[in-house]
Design a protein around this motif. Structure first.
Motif, PDB file in Angstrom:
ATOM      1  N   LEU A 257       1.199  -1.181  -0.476  1.00  0.00           N
ATOM      2  CA  LEU A 257      -0.220  -0.458  -0.301  1.00  0.00           C
ATOM      3  C   LEU A 257       0.981   0.748  -0.102  1.00  0.00           C
ATOM      4  O   LEU A 257       1.519   1.068   0.667  1.00  0.00           O
ATOM      5  CB  LEU A 257      -1.014  -0.236   1.192  1.00  0.00           C
ATOM      6  N   ILE A 258       0.562   2.499  -0.983  1.00  0.00           N
ATOM      7  CA  ILE A 258       1.487   3.097  -1.076  1.00  0.00           C
ATOM      8  C   ILE A 258       0.622   4.215  -0.603  1.00  0.00           C
ATOM      9  O   ILE A 258      -0.310   4.588  -1.174  1.00  0.00           O
ATOM     10  CB  ILE A 258       1.703   3.952  -2.776  1.00  0.00           C
ATOM     11  N   ALA A 259       1.026   5.582  -0.168  1.00  0.00           N
ATOM     12  CA  ALA A 259       0.217   5.707   0.987  1.00  0.00           C
ATOM     13  C   ALA A 259       1.523   7.157   1.362  1.00  0.00           C
ATOM     14  O   ALA A 259       1.236   7.738   2.822  1.00  0.00           O
ATOM     15  CB  ALA A 259      -0.129   5.692   2.619  1.00  0.00           C
ATOM     16  N   VAL A 260       1.386   8.382   0.534  1.00  0.00           N
ATOM     17  CA  VAL A 260       2.551   9.083   0.822  1.00  0.00           C
ATOM     18  C   VAL A 260       1.978  10.551   0.350  1.00  0.00           C
ATOM     19  O   VAL A 260       1.393  10.522  -0.400  1.00  0.00           O
ATOM     20  CB  VAL A 260       3.773   8.835  -0.277  1.00  0.00           C
ATOM     21  N   PRO A 261       2.858  11.608   0.743  1.00  0.00           N
ATOM     22  CA  PRO A 261       2.018  12.812   0.495  1.00  0.00           C
ATOM     23  C   PRO A 261       1.877  13.171  -0.800  1.00  0.00           C
ATOM     24  O   PRO A 261       3.088  12.182  -2.200  1.00  0.00           O
ATOM     25  CB  PRO A 261       3.540  13.641   1.113  1.00  0.00           C
ATOM     26  N   THR A 262       1.545  13.728  -1.357  1.00  0.00           N
ATOM     27  CA  THR A 262       0.859  14.412  -2.927  1.00  0.00           C
ATOM     28  C   THR A 262       0.670  15.932  -3.097  1.00  0.00           C
ATOM     29  O   THR A 262      -0.542  16.222  -3.094  1.00  0.00           O
ATOM     30  CB  THR A 262      -0.530  13.509  -3.992  1.00  0.00           C
ATOM     31  N   PRO A 263       1.566  16.303  -2.352  1.00  0.00           N
ATOM     32  CA  PRO A 263       1.364  18.095  -2.449  1.00  0.00           C
ATOM     33  C   PRO A 263       0.945  18.576  -3.678  1.00  0.00           C
ATOM     34  O   PRO A 263       1.106  17.816  -5.071  1.00  0.00           O
ATOM     35  CB  PRO A 263       3.393  18.744  -1.569  1.00  0.00           C
ATOM     36  N   PHE A 264       1.019  20.432  -4.293  1.00  0.00           N
ATOM     37  CA  PHE A 264       1.417  20.559  -5.217  1.00  0.00           C
ATOM     38  C   PHE A 264       2.660  21.535  -5.082  1.00  0.00           C
ATOM     39  O   PHE A 264       2.941  21.975  -4.182  1.00  0.00           O
ATOM     40  CB  PHE A 264      -0.041  21.408  -5.695  1.00  0.00           C
ATOM     41  N   SER A 265       3.145  21.958  -6.505  1.00  0.00           N
ATOM     42  CA  SER A 265       4.063  22.597  -5.640  1.00  0.00           C
ATOM     43  C   SER A 265       3.588  23.907  -6.543  1.00  0.00           C
ATOM     44  O   SER A 265       2.492  24.302  -7.105  1.00  0.00           O
ATOM     45  CB  SER A 265       5.226  21.647  -7.491  1.00  0.00           C
ATOM     46  N   GLU A 266       4.533  24.760  -7.678  1.00  0.00           N
ATOM     47  CA  GLU A 266       4.410  26.285  -8.092  1.00  0.00           C
ATOM     48  C   GLU A 266       3.608  25.926  -9.077  1.00  0.00           C
ATOM     49  O   GLU A 266       3.166  25.186  -9.971  1.00  0.00           O
ATOM     50  CB  GLU A 266       5.749  27.060  -8.461  1.00  0.00           C
ATOM     51  N   GLY A 267       2.373  26.735  -9.347  1.00  0.00           N
ATOM     52  CA  GLY A 267       1.368  27.409 -10.011  1.00  0.00           C
ATOM     53  C   GLY A 267       0.273  26.354  -9.885  1.00  0.00           C
ATOM     54  O   GLY A 267      -0.880  25.825 -10.439  1.00  0.00           O
ATOM     55  N   HIS A 268       0.667  25.457  -8.476  1.00  0.00           N
ATOM     56  CA  HIS A 268      -1.142  24.689  -8.367  1.00  0.00           C
ATOM     57  C   HIS A 268      -0.987  23.167  -8.900  1.00  0.00           C
ATOM     58  O   HIS A 268      -1.774  22.752  -8.994  1.00  0.00           O
ATOM     59  CB  HIS A 268      -2.232  25.495  -7.550  1.00  0.00           C
ATOM     60  N   LYS A 269       0.838  22.828  -9.525  1.00  0.00           N
ATOM     61  CA  LYS A 269       0.404  21.962 -10.164  1.00  0.00           C
ATOM     62  C   LYS A 269       1.406  20.987  -9.321  1.00  0.00           C
ATOM     63  O   LYS A 269       1.654  20.952  -8.115  1.00  0.00           O
ATOM     64  CB  LYS A 269       2.042  22.260 -11.241  1.00  0.00           C
ATOM     65  N   PRO A 270       0.331  19.746  -9.571  1.00  0.00           N
ATOM     66  CA  PRO A 270       0.613  17.970  -8.766  1.00  0.00           C
ATOM     67  C   PRO A 270       1.725  18.175  -8.972  1.00  0.00           C
ATOM     68  O   PRO A 270       2.619  17.455  -9.059  1.00  0.00           O
ATOM     69  CB  PRO A 270      -0.245  17.213  -9.457  1.00  0.00           C
ATOM     70  N   ASP A 271       2.366  17.651  -7.221  1.00  0.00           N
ATOM     71  CA  ASP A 271       4.077  16.888  -7.717  1.00  0.00           C
ATOM     72  C   ASP A 271       4.073  15.389  -7.023  1.00  0.00           C
ATOM     73  O   ASP A 271       3.115  14.994  -5.753  1.00  0.00           O
ATOM     74  CB  ASP A 271       4.698  17.721  -6.439  1.00  0.00           C
ATOM     75  N   LEU A 272       3.830  14.666  -7.909  1.00  0.00           N
ATOM     76  CA  LEU A 272       3.789  13.202  -7.237  1.00  0.00           C
ATOM     77  C   LEU A 272       5.478  12.422  -6.870  1.00  0.00           C
ATOM     78  O   LEU A 272       5.330  10.573  -7.415  1.00  0.00           O
ATOM     79  CB  LEU A 272       3.586  12.373  -8.645  1.00  0.00           C
ATOM     80  N   LEU A 273       6.377  13.215  -6.412  1.00  0.00           N
ATOM     81  CA  LEU A 273       7.693  13.018  -6.765  1.00  0.00           C
ATOM     82  C   LEU A 273       8.252  11.733  -5.362  1.00  0.00           C
ATOM     83  O   LEU A 273       8.351  10.964  -5.827  1.00  0.00           O
ATOM     84  CB  LEU A 273       8.280  14.490  -5.816  1.00  0.00           C
TER      85      LEU A 273
END
Length: 342
Positions: free
Chosen positions: A10-26
């Motif tokens: 189960l992968i449960a990690v943060p999914t923030p957004f970067s500049e310009g409210h772009k999804p960050d899937l790092l």
């Protein structure tokens, strides 16, 4: 901290957004690449992180790049070696363990076999119903749930701005309006916080910017509410030569210790810059200030704050704050963003 061989991941990690409210899937990519080396035929990988539409398929692609010896659903469909699914977490802070078990779950597999494998796994501990759909719909479902909340909160917050302009008690107005059998207006506040509602609607806006006009507007209303609070405090503080400003609450909602994306923290941080050395905070659910507030304000108890403050700003409706005797506030300027004393 290091993935080991298992039957399900189960992968449960943060999914923030970067500049310009772009999804960050790092973080999703890093977790996928960490799990890939220990996968074996028949394993199940479930993405639980709230994610933009298409993230589950990207996760499968990242794993496939590292494991050409295994087949994945995007390549071989139902006959793939690895099962991939999305099952977004759906829990309320403060009730997480109970809701993990009791709440219904939406399971979206990349294929039917993927969905069935995930449903079997969640059936081990979930008492609620597990409803099967495809991965993209499951991803959009969680985003929709949080955007629905955000839009409704934005309506309440916008009402509070309008009522302030028209000199109307917004709390009384909402109580009256909610007596209509088909009206259920939420309560306004200083903004919207938390790691979900304040973030996830931007994923929809990013995916469909021309269509998501209402969702974008709601985000802008809620993101703008803290500035409105700050300006009200600034106007009130002008009555005093050296005002002491007490901010009640730092968490993003009542009776929890979670400060993630909290509008209260942002408000307090800005007030500390505008009134250096004059701002104190009361947060009964934490023992120390977050790093971003250290050295800027002091953390004190409720009795001291109420006694010494000239301006009291109620940012969170913690149960402890409701115990304050309103008589003690008669000589104070009270800015109640949560209707604690409405």
């Amino acid at each position: 901290t290091t993935p080991e061989p298992a039957d399900a991941f189960l992968i449960a990690v943060p999914t923030p957004f970067s500049e310009g409210h772009k999804p960050d899937l790092l973080f999703v990519e890093a977790a996928s690449r960490a799990v890939a080396p220990v996968l074996k035929k028949g394993d199940l990988v479930v993405l639980e992180s709230t994610s933009p539409v298409g993230a589950t398929a990207k996760m499968a692609e990242w794993m496939a790049q590292l494991r050409p010896d295994l087949t994945f659903p995007q390549e071989t469909g139902e006959m793939s070696d690895i099962r991939i699914a999305h099952c977004p977490e759906r829990v309320l802070p403060g009730h997480v363990v109970r809701e993990l078990v009791d709440n219904d779950r939406v399971i979206g597999g990349m294929t039917q076999r993927c969905s069935e494998a995930a449903r079997e796994l969640y059936g081990l501990f979930v008492r609620g119903e597990s409803i099967v759909t495809d991965a993209r719909t499951a991803e959009m479902c969680k985003l929709t749930e949080n955007s629905f909340r955000d839009v409704n909160i934005a309506f309440a917050n916008e009402l509070s701005l309008i009522c302030d302009r028209l000199d109307i008690n917004v709390w009384e107005l909402i109580r009256l309006a909610n007596r209509h059998p088909r009206v259920n207006i939420l309560q306004p506040g200083p903004g919207v916080g938390g790691h979900c509602i304040a973030v996830d609607p931007w994923f929809i806006v990013d995916s469909a910017p021309e269509q998501a006009r209402l969702i974008r507007a709601a985000r802008e209303v809620n993101d703008g509410k803290p500035l409105w609070v700050i300006e009200r405090v600034e106007r009130a503080a002008k009555r005093f030569r050296e005002p002491v400003v007490a901010c009640l609450g730092l968490a993003f909602k009542a009776n929890i210790d979670d400060l993630r994306e909290s509008p209260s923290v942002e408000i307090v941080k800005e007030l500390a810059q505008r009134f250096p050395g004059c701002v104190v905070a009361v947060e009964p659910n934490i023992r120390s200030l977050p790093m971003e507030l250290e050295g800027q304000i002091s953390l004190c108890d409720l009795r001291t704050a109420v006694s010494e403050a000239d301006v009291i700003v109620i940012l969170v409706d913690h149960a402890q704050f409701r115990s304050v005797d309103p008589i003690r506030l008669q000589t104070k300027v009270v800015i109640d963003t949560r209707g604690v004393f409405a």
